[in-house]
Design a protein around this motif. Structure first.
Motif, short mmCIF file in Angstrom:
data_model
loop_
_atom_site.label_atom_id
_atom_site.label_comp_id
_atom_site.label_asym_id
_atom_site.label_seq_id
_atom_site.Cartn_x
_atom_site.Cartn_y
_atom_site.Cartn_z
N GLN A 68 36.19 45.96 28.36
CA GLN A 68 36.91 45.25 29.43
C GLN A 68 36.74 45.99 30.75
O GLN A 68 36.50 45.39 31.79
CB GLN A 68 38.41 45.13 29.08
CG GLN A 68 39.19 44.28 30.05
CD GLN A 68 38.81 42.82 29.99
OE1 GLN A 68 38.42 42.31 28.95
NE2 GLN A 68 38.89 42.15 31.11
N GLY A 69 36.84 47.32 30.70
CA GLY A 69 36.64 48.12 31.91
C GLY A 69 35.22 47.99 32.43
O GLY A 69 35.00 47.87 33.64
N GLU A 70 34.24 48.03 31.53
CA GLU A 70 32.84 47.88 31.95
C GLU A 70 32.63 46.51 32.59
O GLU A 70 31.98 46.40 33.63
CB GLU A 70 31.91 48.05 30.76
CG GLU A 70 31.77 49.46 30.26
CD GLU A 70 31.04 50.35 31.25
OE1 GLU A 70 30.01 49.92 31.79
OE2 GLU A 70 31.51 51.47 31.48
N THR A 118 34.89 44.57 33.91
CA THR A 118 35.64 44.51 35.17
C THR A 118 34.86 45.20 36.28
O THR A 118 34.74 44.67 37.39
CB THR A 118 37.03 45.17 35.01
OG1 THR A 118 37.73 44.49 33.96
CG2 THR A 118 37.82 45.09 36.29
N GLY A 119 34.30 46.36 35.97
CA GLY A 119 33.48 47.07 36.96
C GLY A 119 32.27 46.25 37.38
O GLY A 119 31.93 46.17 38.56
N THR A 120 31.63 45.64 36.41
CA THR A 120 30.46 44.81 36.72
C THR A 120 30.87 43.61 37.56
O THR A 120 30.18 43.25 38.52
CB THR A 120 29.79 44.34 35.41
OG1 THR A 120 29.45 45.49 34.63
CG2 THR A 120 28.55 43.53 35.69
N CYS A 121 31.99 42.99 37.21
CA CYS A 121 32.48 41.85 38.01
C CYS A 121 32.79 42.29 39.44
O CYS A 121 32.47 41.57 40.40
CB CYS A 121 33.72 41.23 37.36
SG CYS A 121 33.35 40.28 35.87
N GLU A 122 33.40 43.45 39.59
CA GLU A 122 33.70 43.96 40.93
C GLU A 122 32.41 44.21 41.70
O GLU A 122 32.33 43.92 42.90
CB GLU A 122 34.54 45.24 40.84
CG GLU A 122 35.96 45.02 40.35
CD GLU A 122 36.77 44.12 41.25
OE1 GLU A 122 36.65 44.23 42.49
OE2 GLU A 122 37.51 43.27 40.72
N ARG A 144 31.17 40.89 42.82
CA ARG A 144 31.99 40.39 43.94
C ARG A 144 31.62 41.09 45.24
O ARG A 144 31.53 40.47 46.29
CB ARG A 144 33.48 40.59 43.64
CG ARG A 144 34.04 39.57 42.70
CD ARG A 144 35.58 39.62 42.64
NE ARG A 144 36.01 38.94 41.44
CZ ARG A 144 36.56 39.51 40.39
NH1 ARG A 144 36.77 40.80 40.39
NH2 ARG A 144 36.90 38.81 39.33
#
Length: 179
Positions: free
Chosen positions: A90-92, A94-98, A101
């Motif tokens: 989930q963290g990975e 989320t980081g990729t999504c950020e 963005r």
């Protein structure tokens, strides 16, 4: 196919007490302390009664002694591992999504800058076209100015020549007058 009867109890005893079998095979030393006993008792459950062997070979191990049982808390460990892996993934993600963005925002800002630069270049092009049109409309006047400049230059040369000639005439006239 599920085991029944004596086979089921043998399998159950294997899964419950691997350490108890090892303890039965290797008895503890006589100098062991009492503090180790409760730890071992808490870590290893009591062994289940085993079925007497009907094997005539006393020195050969049976399959039930060689099989290592599963840890009693393997389900908890697996659940914990999957939860931690889910948190990690989930963290990975989320980081990729950020990151995506951020790239999207950077692309939008770059696009806006290029649009501004396009508008500026259109205005510059329009102004340059206007200047070229004005220069084209002034070209006949500029040509006239160039012709007038050439005429003034030739007139100036003529004036110098006339001045030089007049000085010669004056000098002759004074010479004739003195005679």
């Amino acid at each position: 196919m599920a085991a029944t009867g004596d086979d089921a109890s043998a399998m159950d005893s294997i899964s419950r007490a691997p350490a108890a079998q090892a303890a039965a095979l290797n008895p503890p030393a006589s100098g062991s302390s009492q503090t180790e006993g409760p730890k071992d008792a808490a870590a290893n459950p009591t062994p289940a009664p085993r079925k007497p062997h009907s094997n005539s070979d006393g020195g050969v191990e049976t399959a039930e002694e060689a099989v290592e049982p599963a840890e009693p808390d393997i389900n908890e460990l697996c659940t914990d591992m999957f939860e931690k892996m889910a948190i990690f993934l989930q963290g990975e993600l989320t980081g990729t999504c950020e990151d995506y963005r951020l790239l999207e925002n950077m692309n939008k800002l770059t696009s806006l800058k290029y649009m501004e630069m396009k508008d500026i270049s259109i205005n510059i092009s329009r102004n340059l076209q206007d200047l070229n049109n004005k220069y084209a409309s002034l070209q006949p006047y500029l040509d006239q100015i160039n012709q007038i400049e050439e005429q003034v230059s030739s007139l100036e040369q003529s004036a110098y020549k006339l001045d030089a000639y007049s000085k010669k005439l004056e000098a002759r006239f004074k010479k004739l007058e003195k005679r």
